[in-house]
Design a protein around this motif. Structure first.
Motif, PDB file in Angstrom:
ATOM      1  N   LEU A 140      36.533  38.100  56.101  1.00 20.83           N
ATOM      2  CA  LEU A 140      37.200  37.672  55.111  1.00 20.83           C
ATOM      3  C   LEU A 140      38.608  37.423  55.603  1.00 20.83           C
ATOM      4  CD1 LEU A 140      35.353  39.279  52.096  1.00 20.83           C
ATOM      5  CD2 LEU A 140      35.239  37.019  52.695  1.00 20.83           C
ATOM      6  N   ILE A 141      39.542  37.035  54.555  1.00 21.00           N
ATOM      7  CA  ILE A 141      40.891  36.911  54.692  1.00 21.00           C
ATOM      8  C   ILE A 141      41.435  37.941  53.524  1.00 21.00           C
ATOM      9  CG2 ILE A 141      43.284  35.866  54.969  1.00 21.00           C
ATOM     10  CD1 ILE A 141      41.572  35.483  57.185  1.00 21.00           C
ATOM     11  N   LYS A 142      42.100  39.179  53.655  1.00 17.32           N
ATOM     12  CA  LYS A 142      42.848  40.109  52.631  1.00 17.32           C
ATOM     13  C   LYS A 142      44.301  39.309  52.453  1.00 17.32           C
ATOM     14  CE  LYS A 142      43.933  44.837  51.493  1.00 17.32           C
ATOM     15  NZ  LYS A 142      44.243  45.998  52.398  1.00 17.32           N
ATOM     16  N   ARG A 143      44.208  39.010  51.263  1.00 16.33           N
ATOM     17  CA  ARG A 143      45.446  38.474  50.618  1.00 16.33           C
ATOM     18  C   ARG A 143      46.229  39.687  49.871  1.00 16.33           C
ATOM     19  NH1 ARG A 143      46.678  33.221  49.701  1.00 16.33           N
ATOM     20  NH2 ARG A 143      48.583  34.173  49.977  1.00 16.33           N
ATOM     21  N   THR A 144      47.337  39.623  50.209  1.00 21.94           N
ATOM     22  CA  THR A 144      48.309  40.491  49.087  1.00 21.94           C
ATOM     23  C   THR A 144      49.301  39.645  48.579  1.00 21.94           C
ATOM     24  OG1 THR A 144      47.674  42.419  50.304  1.00 21.94           O
ATOM     25  CG2 THR A 144      49.538  42.603  49.006  1.00 21.94           C
ATOM     26  N   VAL A 145      49.530  39.150  47.170  1.00 20.15           N
ATOM     27  CA  VAL A 145      50.552  38.551  46.629  1.00 20.15           C
ATOM     28  C   VAL A 145      51.179  39.257  45.594  1.00 20.15           C
ATOM     29  CG1 VAL A 145      51.026  36.236  45.795  1.00 20.15           C
ATOM     30  CG2 VAL A 145      49.286  36.342  47.587  1.00 20.15           C
ATOM     31  N   ASN A 146      52.498  39.280  45.478  1.00 19.02           N
ATOM     32  CA  ASN A 146      53.008  40.082  44.611  1.00 19.02           C
ATOM     33  C   ASN A 146      52.405  41.310  44.032  1.00 19.02           C
ATOM     34  OD1 ASN A 146      55.123  37.753  44.237  1.00 19.02           O
ATOM     35  ND2 ASN A 146      53.734  36.737  43.092  1.00 19.02           N
ATOM     36  N   GLY A 147      51.861  41.951  45.026  1.00 24.47           N
ATOM     37  CA  GLY A 147      51.384  43.389  44.790  1.00 24.47           C
ATOM     38  C   GLY A 147      49.882  43.509  44.380  1.00 24.47           C
ATOM     39  N   LYS A 148      49.324  42.088  44.211  1.00 24.07           N
ATOM     40  CA  LYS A 148      47.975  42.007  43.814  1.00 24.07           C
ATOM     41  C   LYS A 148      46.960  41.764  45.066  1.00 24.07           C
ATOM     42  CE  LYS A 148      48.490  39.954  39.236  1.00 24.07           C
ATOM     43  NZ  LYS A 148      48.904  41.153  38.556  1.00 24.07           N
ATOM     44  N   VAL A 149      45.951  42.329  45.393  1.00 20.23           N
ATOM     45  CA  VAL A 149      45.025  42.148  46.538  1.00 20.23           C
ATOM     46  C   VAL A 149      43.824  41.447  46.149  1.00 20.23           C
ATOM     47  CG1 VAL A 149      43.719  43.525  48.503  1.00 20.23           C
ATOM     48  CG2 VAL A 149      46.008  44.207  47.534  1.00 20.23           C
ATOM     49  N   TYR A 150      43.471  40.513  46.866  1.00 20.24           N
ATOM     50  CA  TYR A 150      42.083  39.860  46.737  1.00 20.24           C
ATOM     51  C   TYR A 150      41.900  39.246  48.057  1.00 20.24           C
ATOM     52  CZ  TYR A 150      44.881  35.499  46.761  1.00 20.24           C
ATOM     53  OH  TYR A 150      45.675  34.614  46.809  1.00 20.24           O
ATOM     54  N   PHE A 151      40.387  38.781  48.167  1.00 16.29           N
ATOM     55  CA  PHE A 151      39.925  38.432  49.289  1.00 16.29           C
ATOM     56  C   PHE A 151      39.519  37.093  49.244  1.00 16.29           C
ATOM     57  CE2 PHE A 151      39.466  42.809  49.246  1.00 16.29           C
ATOM     58  CZ  PHE A 151      40.042  43.521  50.406  1.00 16.29           C
TER      59      PHE A 151
ATOM     60  N   VAL B 228      34.440  43.126  56.084  1.00 17.82           N
ATOM     61  CA  VAL B 228      34.016  43.896  54.860  1.00 17.82           C
ATOM     62  C   VAL B 228      32.509  43.916  54.709  1.00 17.82           C
ATOM     63  CG1 VAL B 228      33.989  43.776  52.420  1.00 17.82           C
ATOM     64  CG2 VAL B 228      36.180  43.062  53.798  1.00 17.82           C
ATOM     65  N   GLY B 229      32.100  44.851  54.503  1.00 12.68           N
ATOM     66  CA  GLY B 229      30.622  45.303  54.480  1.00 12.68           C
ATOM     67  C   GLY B 229      29.848  44.276  53.352  1.00 12.68           C
ATOM     68  N   LEU B 230      28.929  43.723  53.460  1.00  7.80           N
ATOM     69  CA  LEU B 230      28.160  42.718  52.705  1.00  7.80           C
ATOM     70  C   LEU B 230      27.793  43.896  51.447  1.00  7.80           C
ATOM     71  CD1 LEU B 230      25.750  40.715  54.611  1.00  7.80           C
ATOM     72  CD2 LEU B 230      27.720  40.018  53.414  1.00  7.80           C
ATOM     73  N   ASP B 231      27.524  45.085  51.519  1.00  8.49           N
ATOM     74  CA  ASP B 231      27.418  45.976  50.444  1.00  8.49           C
ATOM     75  C   ASP B 231      28.499  46.313  49.686  1.00  8.49           C
ATOM     76  OD1 ASP B 231      28.329  47.491  52.580  1.00  8.49           O
ATOM     77  OD2 ASP B 231      27.158  49.073  52.242  1.00  8.49           O
ATOM     78  N   GLU B 232      29.901  46.019  49.994  1.00  8.08           N
ATOM     79  CA  GLU B 232      31.010  46.073  49.450  1.00  8.08           C
ATOM     80  C   GLU B 232      31.648  44.874  48.499  1.00  8.08           C
ATOM     81  OE1 GLU B 232      34.094  48.121  51.829  1.00  8.08           O
ATOM     82  OE2 GLU B 232      32.555  47.871  53.699  1.00  8.08           O
ATOM     83  N   LEU B 233      30.884  43.985  48.813  1.00  5.83           N
ATOM     84  CA  LEU B 233      31.464  42.614  47.878  1.00  5.83           C
ATOM     85  C   LEU B 233      31.430  42.838  46.599  1.00  5.83           C
ATOM     86  CD1 LEU B 233      29.780  39.682  49.880  1.00  5.83           C
ATOM     87  CD2 LEU B 233      32.163  40.557  49.973  1.00  5.83           C
ATOM     88  N   ASN B 234      30.289  43.623  45.847  1.00  6.72           N
ATOM     89  CA  ASN B 234      30.419  43.705  44.544  1.00  6.72           C
ATOM     90  C   ASN B 234      31.851  44.487  43.776  1.00  6.72           C
ATOM     91  OD1 ASN B 234      28.139  42.501  43.559  1.00  6.72           O
ATOM     92  ND2 ASN B 234      27.012  44.045  43.832  1.00  6.72           N
ATOM     93  N   GLY B 235      32.445  45.413  44.656  1.00  8.80           N
ATOM     94  CA  GLY B 235      33.585  45.865  44.075  1.00  8.80           C
ATOM     95  C   GLY B 235      34.815  45.071  44.372  1.00  8.80           C
ATOM     96  N   LEU B 236      34.742  44.295  44.878  1.00  9.03           N
ATOM     97  CA  LEU B 236      36.037  43.450  45.443  1.00  9.03           C
ATOM     98  C   LEU B 236      36.202  42.225  44.742  1.00  9.03           C
ATOM     99  CD1 LEU B 236      35.790  43.845  49.508  1.00  9.03           C
ATOM    100  CD2 LEU B 236      36.947  45.271  47.879  1.00  9.03           C
TER     101      LEU B 236
END
Length: 130
Positions: free
Chosen positions: A18-29, A108-116
């Motif tokens: 995945l690409i981890k994006r950080t924009v204006n202090g917010k993190v998403y993938f 990112v672990g597939l088992d971690e996707l739910n929390g992101l």
């Protein structure tokens, strides 16, 4: 303006690229991908974007899903055939435009996707079912 996009779903050893994006202090993938150029098929765009964003050459295995949002977004299951993860040099890494935030290729672990916060969520939800 509608712009069609293509992305890759690359899974290795229980982890997804995945690409981890950080924009204006917010993190998403997001899934590696981007706009389809006028002279490209969606598959060609997905392969180009994987190289630009991840530094990997991939082959397309299958179409996972299509999401309609400001145009069509095609998501392809892909397999690595070469390159070095994290060595992408697309415009998002070299433009120096800090207003667009940061781009960081991550596994990112597939088992971690739910929390992101993974976007688009429809694609992440499909992966959680498998």
């Amino acid at each position: 303006m509608m712009r069609h996009r293509a992305g890759v779903v690359l899974i290795e050893e229980g982890k997804i690229a995945l690409i981890k994006r950080t924009v204006n202090g917010k993190v998403y993938f997001v899934f590696p991908g981007g706009g389809i150029e006028a002279d490209e098929t969606p598959e060609q765009a997905a392969k180009r974007e994987a190289f630009e964003e991840l530094g990997l050459r991939v082959e397309i295995a299958s179409l996972l899903t299509t999401v309609e949002r400001n145009g069509f977004q095609y998501f392809y299951v892909a397999n690595r055939v070469g390159g070095r993860f994290g060595s992408g040099n697309g415009a998002e890494f070299t433009s120096g435009d800090c207003r667009r935030g940061s781009y960081e290729p991550v596994w990112v672990g597939l088992d971690e996707l739910n929390g992101l916060d993974v976007r688009p969520q429809e694609v992440a939800a499909l992966l959680n079912k498998s």
